[in-house]
Design a protein around this motif. Structure first.
Motif, PDB file in Angstrom:
ATOM      1  N   GLU A  27       0.879  -1.124   0.103  1.00 15.27           N
ATOM      2  CA  GLU A  27      -0.319  -0.108  -0.026  1.00 15.27           C
ATOM      3  C   GLU A  27       0.590   1.391  -0.211  1.00 15.27           C
ATOM      4  O   GLU A  27       0.636   2.036  -0.624  1.00 15.27           O
ATOM      5  N   ALA A  28       2.333   1.125   0.631  1.00  9.89           N
ATOM      6  CA  ALA A  28       2.928   2.703   0.800  1.00  9.89           C
ATOM      7  C   ALA A  28       4.073   2.576  -0.466  1.00  9.89           C
ATOM      8  O   ALA A  28       3.379   4.000  -1.206  1.00  9.89           O
ATOM      9  N   GLU A  54      -2.783  15.546   0.175  1.00 10.79           N
ATOM     10  CA  GLU A  54      -2.722  15.909   1.885  1.00 10.79           C
ATOM     11  C   GLU A  54      -2.851  14.575   2.344  1.00 10.79           C
ATOM     12  O   GLU A  54      -1.862  14.268   3.609  1.00 10.79           O
ATOM     13  N   GLN A  55      -4.620  14.500   2.092  1.00 13.38           N
ATOM     14  CA  GLN A  55      -4.677  13.142   2.413  1.00 13.38           C
ATOM     15  C   GLN A  55      -4.091  11.800   2.034  1.00 13.38           C
ATOM     16  O   GLN A  55      -3.882  10.855   3.614  1.00 13.38           O
ATOM     17  N   CYS A  56      -3.255  11.815   0.800  1.00 19.53           N
ATOM     18  CA  CYS A  56      -3.066  10.634   0.822  1.00 19.53           C
ATOM     19  C   CYS A  56      -0.994  10.654   1.465  1.00 19.53           C
ATOM     20  O   CYS A  56      -0.706   9.793   1.866  1.00 19.53           O
ATOM     21  N   ALA A  57      -0.738  11.863   1.752  1.00 19.90           N
ATOM     22  CA  ALA A  57       0.975  12.333   2.232  1.00 19.90           C
ATOM     23  C   ALA A  57       0.942  11.564   3.974  1.00 19.90           C
ATOM     24  O   ALA A  57       1.547  10.818   4.205  1.00 19.90           O
ATOM     25  N   LYS A  58      -0.834  12.193   4.309  1.00 19.33           N
ATOM     26  CA  LYS A  58      -0.324  11.528   5.467  1.00 19.33           C
ATOM     27  C   LYS A  58      -1.019  10.407   5.738  1.00 19.33           C
ATOM     28  O   LYS A  58      -0.013   9.458   6.442  1.00 19.33           O
ATOM     29  N   ARG A  59      -1.606   9.584   4.709  1.00 22.59           N
ATOM     30  CA  ARG A  59      -1.296   8.248   5.274  1.00 22.59           C
ATOM     31  C   ARG A  59      -0.023   7.325   4.771  1.00 22.59           C
ATOM     32  O   ARG A  59       0.274   6.231   5.403  1.00 22.59           O
ATOM     33  N   LEU A  60       0.878   7.968   3.911  1.00 25.62           N
ATOM     34  CA  LEU A  60       1.679   7.607   3.039  1.00 25.62           C
ATOM     35  C   LEU A  60       2.169   7.599   4.989  1.00 25.62           C
ATOM     36  O   LEU A  60       3.217   7.102   5.220  1.00 25.62           O
TER      37      LEU A  60
END
Length: 123
Positions: free
Chosen positions: A65-66, A84-90
């Motif tokens: 996933e990463a 931003e949401q994807c960056a936080k999840r990463l």
């Protein structure tokens, strides 16, 4: 040899003699074997079954996933709504991987992206 091993060998030899194994899809090609040397011998069969059925251990699923998120972020611009949401999840996934004792070096640096751009003629 165990009795079952002897029976299996006997059946294989008989099938070879009768030509039943001729013309199979992988005939004459090298076998591509997975390197499972890091897995204890008593667990190898179970791990192979799980892998062949599409199951990944949680740490490898997080890694997958990463990698997907990293590739997605490479195609987004910072002003995109989902960036931003994807960056936080990463970042969260990276922390989980570190806690599991796995390296996150594959997420660091822009080397692979630069190589791809170079071969596309963009650099």
């Amino acid at each position: 040899m165990w009795l079952i091993d002897q029976l299996v060998e006997q059946h294989i030899a008989e099938a070879q003699k009768n030509g039943e194994l001729d013309g199979l899809s992988g005939n004459g090609k090298k076998l591509v074997l997975d390197d499972d040397s890091h897995v204890p011998p008593e667990l190898r069969a179970a791990y192979r079954l799980m892998k062949n059925s599409g199951y990944l251990p949680p740490e490898l699923e997080i890694r997958r996933e990463a990698v997907e998120l990293d590739q997605l972020l490479a195609g987004l611009t910072p002003d995109d709504d989902s960036y931003e949401q994807c960056a936080k999840r990463l970042v969260l996934l990276e922390m989980k991987l570190r806690q599991a004792g796995m390296s996150t070096a594959f997420l660091q640096g822009d080397y692979s992206n630069r190589v791809h751009r170079h071969f596309k003629g963009e650099e």
